[in-house]
Scaffold this active site. Structure first.
Site, PDB file in Angstrom:
ATOM      1  N   HIS A  69     -39.978 -78.553  50.223  1.00  0.00           N
ATOM      2  CA  HIS A  69     -39.151 -77.470  49.699  1.00  0.00           C
ATOM      3  C   HIS A  69     -37.982 -77.122  50.622  1.00  0.00           C
ATOM      4  O   HIS A  69     -37.046 -76.447  50.203  1.00  0.00           O
ATOM      5  CB  HIS A  69     -40.000 -76.224  49.407  1.00  0.00           C
ATOM      6  CG  HIS A  69     -40.524 -75.498  50.608  1.00  0.00           C
ATOM      7  ND1 HIS A  69     -41.808 -75.642  51.071  1.00  0.00           N
ATOM      8  CD2 HIS A  69     -39.934 -74.601  51.448  1.00  0.00           C
ATOM      9  CE1 HIS A  69     -42.000 -74.866  52.118  1.00  0.00           C
ATOM     10  NE2 HIS A  69     -40.870 -74.232  52.377  1.00  0.00           N
ATOM     11  N   ASP A 126     -46.108 -81.090  49.305  1.00  0.00           N
ATOM     12  CA  ASP A 126     -44.978 -80.367  49.918  1.00  0.00           C
ATOM     13  C   ASP A 126     -44.604 -80.969  51.272  1.00  0.00           C
ATOM     14  O   ASP A 126     -44.325 -80.241  52.226  1.00  0.00           O
ATOM     15  CB  ASP A 126     -45.297 -78.879  50.071  1.00  0.00           C
ATOM     16  CG  ASP A 126     -44.037 -78.036  50.289  1.00  0.00           C
ATOM     17  OD1 ASP A 126     -42.929 -78.540  50.017  1.00  0.00           O
ATOM     18  OD2 ASP A 126     -44.166 -76.885  50.757  1.00  0.00           O
ATOM     19  N   SER A 140     -40.325 -72.952  57.902  1.00  0.00           N
ATOM     20  CA  SER A 140     -40.964 -74.009  57.119  1.00  0.00           C
ATOM     21  C   SER A 140     -40.669 -75.389  57.689  1.00  0.00           C
ATOM     22  O   SER A 140     -39.519 -75.721  57.999  1.00  0.00           O
ATOM     23  CB  SER A 140     -40.479 -73.971  55.668  1.00  0.00           C
ATOM     24  OG  SER A 140     -41.269 -73.113  54.895  1.00  0.00           O
TER      25      SER A 140
END
Length: 398
Positions: A128, A158, A237
């Site tokens: 993402h 992911d 992230s």
């Protein structure tokens, strides 16, 4: 007093209703997604790295201060940071969001973190973080930036792998640890780029293990997630989660929050999952999963009712049965009318796979994710009121 509660998934500035609960689930990158980056075809030639993810032992770069100046805990924090921070990179993305009308497209930017995993320039991050990006720039510890190419992505997990063309002496690979033996209460360190503040260290503990999170990008759940209380914010992230030995044990991915900022509930993908997926992305450009050849099932209280099988697929070859299409003809005078109906009575009801109960489609997908093409898997089904075991040799997902 009853009150309604909702959980929202926040990703790249957009909100999606996910499930019942009381928190915001924030995928901790900043920016807005744009049109997809082309993924190399499965036939693309990629130079394998051998051995994969076995970087030489990183030296403890800093000379620790003399005893007495810092507490033992502070010395651990300092040593872990000095050993690992140069492996952490800042990832910036740029793309175009279509405005719906000519000349109204908007240039978008995003930001996240990643970790160098070898001296060939491979970097792991979250899917993402780079999703829909047109241009990806990676900044190393010394401030030098490189344009990255996309090696491969795996939306269900992911995870994505990038590669940069940087001198090997500027690449400081993180050492991969082990996530199978993690314990609640174990001390952890998160390094990333929250709000663009490069290589920021936060500390905490493992709060829980084996959490499950919704993944709105793939429709499948993220399993076996590590819950931590170390502060994670937008921009974190893709950064590594580190143990007290300076080994990567996870990839920081999301937070649960009422405000969109860290509330002490963060989540990381276990490093064993990162290692397995990254190896396949580097070798093949994609993850090759096992496939049972079951196209569609209906979820019932008793199990999964097989609706459609792939012709010639693993399940059909093994003798599993789905819905049967019944065609009938009726003549009326000179005319012939043909009708089609679906007979569900012959369909198998899957109640277990290799002994694991099947209550949802996600249960089936999770069980298959743990398999390899060519594995023998036993499907326990109810057929005509009787329970039988059907062995299935799994194919490779197309």
């Amino acid at each position: 007093m009853w009150r309604q509660r909702r959980v929202w998934i926040i990703s790249a500035g957009s909100f999606l209703l996910a499930a019942s609960g009381a928190y915001l689930l924030l995928f901790a990158e900043s920016g807005i997604g744009v049109p997809p980056v082309p993924v190399p075809p499965p036939s693309a030639t990629l130079t394998p790295v051998a051995p994969l993810f076995a970087p030489e032992a990183s030296p403890w770069d800093a000379v620790l201060p003399p005893p007495g100046r810092y507490t033992p805990d502070e010395l651990v924090n300092i040593a872990v940071y000095e050993k690992t921070n140069r492996a952490v990179v800042n990832i910036r993305t740029r793309g175009i969001r279509e405005g719906g009308f000519p000349l109204l497209d908007v240039i978008t930017e995003g930001e996240g973190s990643g970790a160098v995993i070898d001296r060939q320039g491979h970097i792991v991050t979250n899917h993402h973080v780079i999703e829909d990006a047109k241009v990806i720039a990676v900044t190393l510890f010394d401030g030098t930036s490189y344009e990255a190419r996309l090696v491969g992505v795996d939306p269900p997990s992911d995870i994505a792998v990038l590669q940069i063309d940087a001198p090997s002496d500027k690449l400081n690979p993180v050492a991969f640890g082990e996530s199978a033996d993690l314990k609640v209460g174990q001390r952890v360190f998160a390094i990333g780029n929250p709000f663009g503040l490069e290589r920021t260290l936060t500390t905490g503990i493992i709060s829980s293990l084996n959490r499950t999170l919704p993944n709105p990008r793939s429709g499948r759940s993220l399993k076996q997630m590590i819950q931590i209380d170390a502060a994670i914010n937008p921009g974190n992230s893709g950064g590594p989660l580190i143990d007290s030995r300076g080994m990567m044990i996870g990839m920081n991915t999301a937070i649960a929050s009422k405000t969109g900022e860290s509330a002490g509930v963060g989540f990381a993908i276990p490093v064993n999952n990162v290692r397995r997926v990254a190896q396949q992305l580097i070798r093949n450009g994609r993850v090759v999963r096992a496939d049972a050849g079951i196209v569609q099932v209906l979820q019932t209280e008793q199990g999964l009712l097989i609706a459609v099988l792939r012709p010639g697929g693993a399940a059909e070859r093994a003798g599993l049965q789905g819905f049967r299409v019944v065609r009938t003809r009726r003549r009326q005078g000179p005319l012939v009318f043909e009708s089609t109906s679906i007979d569900r009575s012959a369909a198998d009801l899957i109640v277990a796979v290799d002994g694991s109960p099947m209550r949802s489609v996600d249960d089936l997908l999770t069980e298959l994710d743990a398999k390899q093409p060519g594995d023998r898997t036993v499907f326990t089904v109810i057929r005509a009121g009787k329970q039988i075991d059907v062995p299935v040799i799994l194919d490779a997902e197309e």
